[in-house]
Design a protein around this motif. Structure first.
Motif, PDB file in Angstrom:
ATOM      1  N   TYR A   1      -6.193   8.154 -10.108  1.00 49.79           N
ATOM      2  CA  TYR A   1      -5.312   7.620  -9.216  1.00 49.79           C
ATOM      3  C   TYR A   1      -5.930   6.994  -8.245  1.00 49.79           C
ATOM      4  N   ALA A   2      -7.192   7.334  -7.808  1.00 47.87           N
ATOM      5  CA  ALA A   2      -7.985   6.583  -6.835  1.00 47.87           C
ATOM      6  C   ALA A   2      -8.240   5.265  -7.313  1.00 47.87           C
TER       7      ALA A   2
ATOM      8  N   ARG B   1       1.486   8.850  -6.584  1.00 47.25           N
ATOM      9  CA  ARG B   1       1.749  10.388  -6.815  1.00 47.25           C
ATOM     10  C   ARG B   1       3.157  10.829  -7.293  1.00 47.25           C
TER      11      ARG B   1
ATOM     12  N   TYR C   1      -5.713   7.777   3.989  1.00 47.18           N
ATOM     13  CA  TYR C   1      -6.203   7.022   3.271  1.00 47.18           C
ATOM     14  C   TYR C   1      -6.311   5.557   3.561  1.00 47.18           C
TER      15      TYR C   1
ATOM     16  N   GLN D   1      -4.933   3.005  -7.409  1.00 45.18           N
ATOM     17  CA  GLN D   1      -4.824   2.605  -5.998  1.00 45.18           C
ATOM     18  C   GLN D   1      -5.687   1.319  -5.647  1.00 45.18           C
TER      19      GLN D   1
ATOM     20  N   SER E   1       0.751  -1.201  -0.147  1.00 44.30           N
ATOM     21  CA  SER E   1      -0.117  -0.110   0.035  1.00 44.30           C
ATOM     22  C   SER E   1       0.875   1.059   0.080  1.00 44.30           C
TER      23      SER E   1
ATOM     24  N   GLN F   1      -1.520  12.222   4.165  1.00 39.95           N
ATOM     25  CA  GLN F   1      -2.395  11.854   3.353  1.00 39.95           C
ATOM     26  C   GLN F   1      -2.549  10.083   3.335  1.00 39.95           C
ATOM     27  N   TYR F   2      -1.358   9.642   3.613  1.00 41.29           N
ATOM     28  CA  TYR F   2      -1.370   8.230   3.490  1.00 41.29           C
ATOM     29  C   TYR F   2      -2.130   7.549   4.795  1.00 41.29           C
TER      30      TYR F   2
ATOM     31  N   LEU G   1      -4.122  -2.339  -4.817  1.00 41.03           N
ATOM     32  CA  LEU G   1      -4.361  -2.899  -3.462  1.00 41.03           C
ATOM     33  C   LEU G   1      -5.193  -4.405  -3.503  1.00 41.03           C
TER      34      LEU G   1
ATOM     35  N   PHE H   1       0.750   3.761  -3.144  1.00 37.65           N
ATOM     36  CA  PHE H   1       0.291   5.252  -2.664  1.00 37.65           C
ATOM     37  C   PHE H   1       1.448   6.380  -3.195  1.00 37.65           C
TER      38      PHE H   1
END
Length: 317
Positions: free
Chosen positions: A279-280, A28, A68, A283, A20, A64-65, A287, A24
């Motif tokens: 991007y979401a 970015r 998330y 991820q 993850s 941010q991580y 994941l 992540f």
């Protein structure tokens, strides 16, 4: 058994955390501005500032991580910038397609690979072994995209036996669903079948020369009992290990295969997300895929004791 399972679960959890973090940070690090990708190319500085504030893009990457992970633990993987829908909903919609494709590909690879591997080992030095080895070499060498195009030209256009593309849910029309999954499953399963064949052959050759096989033959057991009940069973540990390790290749190959046959699975979802800088979604898919890969390998480890009772998980003897 319980101690081993807990230890493997802990290792899997650490692996998932590391995956993850890499995903992540990697997302970015992709070229481009995340806020501009969400807002579109033509937008105002005020709109960009509002988007950065809404999604917390101005915060430190560690903050941010953490945010998330907090949301992911509750099932919130974010919102797709391309569709505006929750990422988890899109993944759950695409999951049955990829699972069905992977299941049929795996079934094709196991049946063809194990069968050809056993024949090649039993018929060592004969034309059957040469034929099986040649087919396995071709399966390892031919790219998925080329094989997919050839099968479409041969069995969807020249001989219209199967549809060239598209997907029909199994619940809507089971027969049409199976017809549309045959060619993609063959394309995706061919490379895996070649690997399984070569590993099965090598493991079978070692088993057939073992003392317990010679003892079984001396007892008067039939060739089928010796091959299937003794040699093959003790060779399955190698085959199961290979199948678990090849899952990553199966998933990566599904990206190309789903694009060729226009299947709305993980592959198409990932490609569309990368092209639109969603991007979401990237991820979420990575994941989810990493989690599935970790669980499959954990399952493979647990299957060892079922295949060979002599194995004691966790190092116990």
């Amino acid at each position: 058994m319980t101690r081993y399972l807990l230890r493997r679960l802990g290792q899997s959890g650490v692996t998932l955390v590391l995956v993850s973090i890499v995903v992540f940070v990697g997302v970015r690090a992709m070229p481009g501005d995340t806020a501009r990708a969400l807002a579109g190319e033509e937008t105002t500085p005020e709109a960009l500032a509002a988007i950065r504030a809404e999604y917390g893009l101005d915060d430190n990457i560690a903050v941010q991580y953490a945010r998330y992970v907090q949301h992911a633990l509750t099932g919130d993987l974010g919102t797709s910038a391309r569709t505006g829908l929750p990422v988890l909903d899109a993944i759950l919609d695409a999951l049955p397609v990829t699972l069905e494709l992977a299941l049929f590909s795996l079934l094709f690879a196991v049946v063809l690979g194990i069968g050809a591997g056993v024949v090649a080992a039993v018929r060592r030095g004969k034309p059957a072994e040469w034929a099986a080895s040649t087919v396995a070499l071709l399966g390892l060498s031919v790219p998925n995209f080329w094989l997919g195009i050839v099968l479409i030209l041969g069995f969807a256009i020249a001989l219209p036996l199967f549809p060239a593309s598209g997907f029909v849910p199994f619940g809507t029309d089971p027969a049409e669903n199976l017809r549309r999954m045959v060619l993609p499953a063959v394309v995706l399963g061919t490379g895996l079948a070649a690997v399984v064949m070569r590993q099965t052959r090598a493991a079978m050759l070692e088993s057939l020369s073992a003392d317990y096989v010679r003892t079984a033959r001396a007892k008067g057991l039939s060739p089928w009992q010796v091959t299937g009940g003794h040699a093959l069973r003790n060779s399955l540990i190698t085959v199961v290990t290979v199948l678990g390790l090849q899952l990553g290749q199966l998933i990566s190959g599904a990206v190309v295969t789903e694009q060729i046959f226009v299947l709305p699975g993980f592959g198409k979802l990932m490609i569309d997300a990368v092209f639109t800088r969603d991007y979401a979604m990237v991820q979420g898919v990575v994941l989810f895929t990493a989690t599935a890969y970790i669980l499959v390998n954990l399952t493979v480890d647990l299957l060892y004791s079922l295949i060979d009772p002599r194995i004691r998980l966790g190092g116990a003897r």
